[in-house]
Write a protein that holds these residues in place. Structure first.
Motif, PDB file in Angstrom:
ATOM      1  N   TYR A  14      11.343   5.402  -0.993  1.00  0.00           N
ATOM      2  CA  TYR A  14      10.335   5.071  -2.003  1.00  0.00           C
ATOM      3  C   TYR A  14      10.344   3.572  -2.262  1.00  0.00           C
ATOM      4  CZ  TYR A  14      14.386   5.097  -5.178  1.00  0.00           C
ATOM      5  OH  TYR A  14      15.597   4.859  -5.769  1.00  0.00           O
ATOM      6  N   GLY A  15       9.291   3.126  -2.963  1.00  0.00           N
ATOM      7  CA  GLY A  15       9.237   1.720  -3.332  1.00  0.00           C
ATOM      8  C   GLY A  15       7.906   1.085  -2.991  1.00  0.00           C
ATOM      9  N   THR A  16       7.865  -0.250  -3.039  1.00  0.00           N
ATOM     10  CA  THR A  16       6.639  -0.997  -2.768  1.00  0.00           C
ATOM     11  C   THR A  16       6.912  -2.087  -1.744  1.00  0.00           C
ATOM     12  OG1 THR A  16       7.026  -2.602  -4.554  1.00  0.00           O
ATOM     13  CG2 THR A  16       5.786  -0.606  -5.112  1.00  0.00           C
ATOM     14  N   ARG A  17       5.866  -2.442  -1.020  1.00  0.00           N
ATOM     15  CA  ARG A  17       5.937  -3.565  -0.073  1.00  0.00           C
ATOM     16  C   ARG A  17       4.626  -4.334  -0.158  1.00  0.00           C
ATOM     17  NH1 ARG A  17       8.063  -2.622   5.901  1.00  0.00           N
ATOM     18  NH2 ARG A  17       6.388  -1.078   5.931  1.00  0.00           N
ATOM     19  N   ARG A  18       4.733  -5.656  -0.355  1.00  0.00           N
ATOM     20  CA  ARG A  18       3.563  -6.493  -0.624  1.00  0.00           C
ATOM     21  C   ARG A  18       3.284  -7.415   0.562  1.00  0.00           C
ATOM     22  NH1 ARG A  18       2.715  -9.086  -6.594  1.00  0.00           N
ATOM     23  NH2 ARG A  18       0.606  -9.923  -6.327  1.00  0.00           N
ATOM     24  N   TYR A  19       1.977  -7.562   0.892  1.00  0.00           N
ATOM     25  CA  TYR A  19       1.595  -8.380   2.046  1.00  0.00           C
ATOM     26  C   TYR A  19       0.127  -8.768   1.902  1.00  0.00           C
ATOM     27  CZ  TYR A  19      -0.171  -3.798   3.486  1.00  0.00           C
ATOM     28  OH  TYR A  19      -0.811  -2.587   3.517  1.00  0.00           O
ATOM     29  N   THR A  20      -0.379  -9.528   2.868  1.00  0.00           N
ATOM     30  CA  THR A  20      -1.770  -9.967   2.863  1.00  0.00           C
ATOM     31  C   THR A  20      -2.413  -9.603   4.183  1.00  0.00           C
ATOM     32  OG1 THR A  20      -1.248 -11.812   1.391  1.00  0.00           O
ATOM     33  CG2 THR A  20      -3.319 -11.941   2.606  1.00  0.00           C
ATOM     34  N   LEU A  21      -3.585  -8.956   4.137  1.00  0.00           N
ATOM     35  CA  LEU A  21      -4.321  -8.615   5.349  1.00  0.00           C
ATOM     36  C   LEU A  21      -4.852  -9.899   5.988  1.00  0.00           C
ATOM     37  CD1 LEU A  21      -6.198  -5.493   3.948  1.00  0.00           C
ATOM     38  CD2 LEU A  21      -4.166  -5.523   5.384  1.00  0.00           C
ATOM     39  N   GLY A  28      -7.221 -12.277   3.877  1.00  0.00           N
ATOM     40  CA  GLY A  28      -6.930 -12.823   2.558  1.00  0.00           C
ATOM     41  C   GLY A  28      -6.740 -11.781   1.476  1.00  0.00           C
ATOM     42  N   THR A  29      -7.048 -10.525   1.750  1.00  0.00           N
ATOM     43  CA  THR A  29      -6.913  -9.469   0.752  1.00  0.00           C
ATOM     44  C   THR A  29      -5.447  -9.103   0.554  1.00  0.00           C
ATOM     45  OG1 THR A  29      -9.083  -8.560   1.355  1.00  0.00           O
ATOM     46  CG2 THR A  29      -7.588  -7.116   0.127  1.00  0.00           C
ATOM     47  N   GLU A  30      -4.967  -9.231  -0.677  1.00  0.00           N
ATOM     48  CA  GLU A  30      -3.590  -8.857  -0.985  1.00  0.00           C
ATOM     49  C   GLU A  30      -3.478  -7.338  -1.089  1.00  0.00           C
ATOM     50  OE1 GLU A  30      -1.382 -11.653  -3.818  1.00  0.00           O
ATOM     51  OE2 GLU A  30      -3.478 -11.768  -4.469  1.00  0.00           O
ATOM     52  N   ALA A  31      -2.331  -6.821  -0.638  1.00  0.00           N
ATOM     53  CA  ALA A  31      -2.119  -5.373  -0.641  1.00  0.00           C
ATOM     54  C   ALA A  31      -0.676  -5.070  -1.036  1.00  0.00           C
ATOM     55  CB  ALA A  31      -2.419  -4.788   0.732  1.00  0.00           C
ATOM     56  N   ILE A  32      -0.491  -3.926  -1.689  1.00  0.00           N
ATOM     57  CA  ILE A  32       0.835  -3.428  -2.040  1.00  0.00           C
ATOM     58  C   ILE A  32       0.911  -1.975  -1.581  1.00  0.00           C
ATOM     59  CG2 ILE A  32       2.520  -2.994  -3.850  1.00  0.00           C
ATOM     60  CD1 ILE A  32       1.029  -5.061  -5.567  1.00  0.00           C
ATOM     61  N   ASP A  33       1.759  -1.702  -0.606  1.00  0.00           N
ATOM     62  CA  ASP A  33       1.976  -0.328  -0.179  1.00  0.00           C
ATOM     63  C   ASP A  33       2.968   0.349  -1.115  1.00  0.00           C
ATOM     64  OD1 ASP A  33       0.288  -0.434   1.982  1.00  0.00           O
ATOM     65  OD2 ASP A  33       1.862  -0.763   3.468  1.00  0.00           O
ATOM     66  N   VAL A  34       2.668   1.594  -1.467  1.00  0.00           N
ATOM     67  CA  VAL A  34       3.522   2.378  -2.359  1.00  0.00           C
ATOM     68  C   VAL A  34       3.932   3.658  -1.659  1.00  0.00           C
ATOM     69  CG1 VAL A  34       3.674   3.611  -4.560  1.00  0.00           C
ATOM     70  CG2 VAL A  34       2.382   1.467  -4.423  1.00  0.00           C
ATOM     71  N   LYS A  35       5.225   3.966  -1.708  1.00  0.00           N
ATOM     72  CA  LYS A  35       5.742   5.274  -1.298  1.00  0.00           C
ATOM     73  C   LYS A  35       6.460   5.885  -2.497  1.00  0.00           C
ATOM     74  CE  LYS A  35       8.307   4.247   2.286  1.00  0.00           C
ATOM     75  NZ  LYS A  35       9.069   4.374   3.566  1.00  0.00           N
ATOM     76  N   THR A  36       6.085   7.096  -2.857  1.00  0.00           N
ATOM     77  CA  THR A  36       6.667   7.717  -4.048  1.00  0.00           C
ATOM     78  C   THR A  36       7.970   8.450  -3.760  1.00  0.00           C
ATOM     79  OG1 THR A  36       5.532   9.851  -3.780  1.00  0.00           O
ATOM     80  CG2 THR A  36       4.347   8.087  -4.964  1.00  0.00           C
ATOM     81  N   GLY A  37       8.229   8.765  -2.493  1.00  0.00           N
ATOM     82  CA  GLY A  37       9.368   9.599  -2.151  1.00  0.00           C
ATOM     83  C   GLY A  37       9.061  11.074  -2.223  1.00  0.00           C
ATOM     84  N   GLY A  38       7.827  11.413  -2.628  1.00  0.00           N
ATOM     85  CA  GLY A  38       7.415  12.812  -2.716  1.00  0.00           C
ATOM     86  C   GLY A  38       6.322  13.150  -1.726  1.00  0.00           C
ATOM     87  N   GLY A  39       6.181  12.340  -0.675  1.00  0.00           N
ATOM     88  CA  GLY A  39       5.182  12.597   0.354  1.00  0.00           C
ATOM     89  C   GLY A  39       3.900  11.813   0.182  1.00  0.00           C
ATOM     90  N   LEU A  40       3.707  11.183  -0.995  1.00  0.00           N
ATOM     91  CA  LEU A  40       2.483  10.441  -1.271  1.00  0.00           C
ATOM     92  C   LEU A  40       2.682   8.965  -0.957  1.00  0.00           C
ATOM     93  CD1 LEU A  40      -0.418  10.513  -2.483  1.00  0.00           C
ATOM     94  CD2 LEU A  40       0.632  10.007  -4.707  1.00  0.00           C
ATOM     95  N   ALA A  41       1.736   8.388  -0.206  1.00  0.00           N
ATOM     96  CA  ALA A  41       1.748   6.962   0.110  1.00  0.00           C
ATOM     97  C   ALA A  41       0.352   6.411  -0.110  1.00  0.00           C
ATOM     98  CB  ALA A  41       2.205   6.722   1.542  1.00  0.00           C
ATOM     99  N   TYR A  42       0.264   5.225  -0.740  1.00  0.00           N
ATOM    100  CA  TYR A  42      -1.053   4.641  -0.997  1.00  0.00           C
ATOM    101  C   TYR A  42      -0.949   3.127  -1.039  1.00  0.00           C
ATOM    102  CZ  TYR A  42       0.613   4.798  -5.921  1.00  0.00           C
ATOM    103  OH  TYR A  42       1.332   4.675  -7.079  1.00  0.00           O
ATOM    104  N   THR A  43      -2.116   2.470  -0.946  1.00  0.00           N
ATOM    105  CA  THR A  43      -2.183   1.014  -0.893  1.00  0.00           C
ATOM    106  C   THR A  43      -3.014   0.498  -2.056  1.00  0.00           C
ATOM    107  OG1 THR A  43      -1.993   1.018   1.526  1.00  0.00           O
ATOM    108  CG2 THR A  43      -2.859  -0.976   0.494  1.00  0.00           C
ATOM    109  N   VAL A  44      -2.394  -0.320  -2.911  1.00  0.00           N
ATOM    110  CA  VAL A  44      -3.050  -0.953  -4.051  1.00  0.00           C
ATOM    111  C   VAL A  44      -3.492  -2.356  -3.632  1.00  0.00           C
ATOM    112  CG1 VAL A  44      -2.749  -1.736  -6.432  1.00  0.00           C
ATOM    113  CG2 VAL A  44      -1.651   0.378  -5.661  1.00  0.00           C
ATOM    114  N   LEU A  45      -4.690  -2.767  -4.087  1.00  0.00           N
ATOM    115  CA  LEU A  45      -5.270  -4.043  -3.688  1.00  0.00           C
ATOM    116  C   LEU A  45      -5.396  -4.983  -4.896  1.00  0.00           C
ATOM    117  CD1 LEU A  45      -8.161  -2.711  -1.401  1.00  0.00           C
ATOM    118  CD2 LEU A  45      -5.850  -3.389  -0.701  1.00  0.00           C
ATOM    119  N   PRO A  46      -4.447  -5.899  -5.114  1.00  0.00           N
ATOM    120  CA  PRO A  46      -4.588  -6.866  -6.210  1.00  0.00           C
ATOM    121  C   PRO A  46      -5.858  -7.705  -6.107  1.00  0.00           C
ATOM    122  CG  PRO A  46      -2.328  -6.844  -5.420  1.00  0.00           C
ATOM    123  CD  PRO A  46      -3.133  -6.001  -4.458  1.00  0.00           C
ATOM    124  N   SER A  47      -6.312  -7.997  -4.890  1.00  0.00           N
ATOM    125  CA  SER A  47      -7.542  -8.774  -4.711  1.00  0.00           C
ATOM    126  C   SER A  47      -8.778  -8.012  -5.128  1.00  0.00           C
ATOM    127  CB  SER A  47      -7.692  -9.206  -3.247  1.00  0.00           C
ATOM    128  OG  SER A  47      -6.626 -10.026  -2.849  1.00  0.00           O
TER     129      SER A  47
END
Length: 338
Positions: A14-21, A28-47
């Protein structure tokens, strides 16, 4: 289980990982990958106002992604239907805050399709380390303009550890000295392989209105999904929601994928939900869109007298929880719609 004994890095689980496309319209689009540890994974876009693009559950993609993908917000021109050129789809594209629905003119002012919420970068973004409360990402989205509205949104995107859910909470403040319109729509977009002709839609609503004659002619198919068809046209329906224990509910389920489902639970400010179906080749998605007024464009909702307002100094809180379910848990969830 104490995973610290089993892992070199918690992001194994689980956790987050931050990077830029870095290429194409997404550069230039900022992204944060999220893994919950319960099978769910998603990408949050600060931009993109901390909206959420791709989502998967146990490796199965759930959402629709447009041909342009996560477009950098500077490509958005803020007029007419240009919103579509910057639309990425995904689990959440937020619309508003001063228009939802069609582009229009009213009061001597032009409003673009769905306005600029999703094309506004978030500030003060924090994705702290996971703790006992789970994974939390926060940021501020500003809509203050000289001589016009003064709206500030503090957004929180949160998932408990080892869960299959994500909750988006918006604390919306009018920090100006005049009342302001406030129209918000949470555009969730479901796609293949979760979305097929086996998929079913559920909504606990007291009434439904069709957007146009074509939608009305297909209203008996509203809760089902057809295979991709070049002759199909976009269909839209507007629900007035029921509330159980203070919340409204909608769901989408594919029985052929181990009864894989998504339950949407949203707060009382969101009295309505738009249901959009696009069943063409390539453009193949179902959108379920909780909103605080009908998604018909600013001019029409003014004409109907249902334009929401936020007073000077007032704070409103809106929330949307999305829980991914499967198997027996989906059966239990569907009892909400009986």
């Amino acid at each position: 289980m104490d995973i610290a004994k089993y892992t070199g890095n918690p992001f194994q689980v689980y956790g987050t990982r931050r990077y830029t496309l870095s290429e194409g319209f997404a550069k230039g689009t900022e992204a944060i990958d999220v893994k919950t540890g319960g099978g769910l994974a998603y990408t949050v876009l600060p931009s993109r106002a901390l909206d959420i693009s791709l989502v998967s559950y146990k490796g199965v993609n759930l959402t629709y992604l447009t041909p342009g993908g996560e477009v950098y917000p500077s490509y958005y021109k803020r007029k007419g239907d240009d919103w579509l050129h910057a639309f990425f789809g995904g689990l959440l594209t937020t619309c508003g805050p001063f228009n939802i629905g069609r582009a229009c003119e009213t009061g001597g002012r032009a409003y673009a399709l769905h306005d600029r919420f999703t094309n506004t970068p978030a500030r003060f973004v924090c994705a702290g380390p996971p703790d006992e409360s789970g994974i939390t990402i926060t940021g501020q989205i500003d809509f203050g303009t000289l001589g016009k509205e003064k709206i500030r949104v503090m957004r929180t995107v949160a998932s408990p550890l080892f869960s299959s859910s994500v909750t988006i909470t918006d604390r919306i403040e009018n920090y100006g000295f005049a009342e302001s319109p406030l129209t918000i729509l949470y555009h969730t977009n479901w796609g293949y392989p979760f979305l097929t002709e086996d998929t079913k839609i559920y909504a606990d609503a007291s009434s439904m209105e069709s957007y146009d004659d074509y939608s009305r002619a297909h209203a008996d198919e509203v809760f089902s999904v057809s295979p991709p068809d070049l002759k199909a046209k976009e269909k839209n329906y507007f629900y007035t929601m029921n509330f159980k224990d203070g919340f409204a509910h909608a769901a989408i389920v594919n029985p052929s994928l181990n009864n894989l489902g998504a339950l949407l639970t949203f707060s009382p400010e969101l009295k309505y939900m738009t249901h959009c179906k696009v069943e063409n080749p390539v453009d193949y998605l179902v959108a379920l869109e909780p909103c605080n007024t009908l998604c018909m464009g600013r001019a029409e909702i003014e004409r109907r007298g249902i334009l929401p307002l936020i007073l000077p100094g007032e704070v409103k809180t809106m929330s949307l929880k999305i829980e991914i379910t499967e198997s027996q848990r989906t059966e239990e969830m569907l009892r909400l719609f009986q």
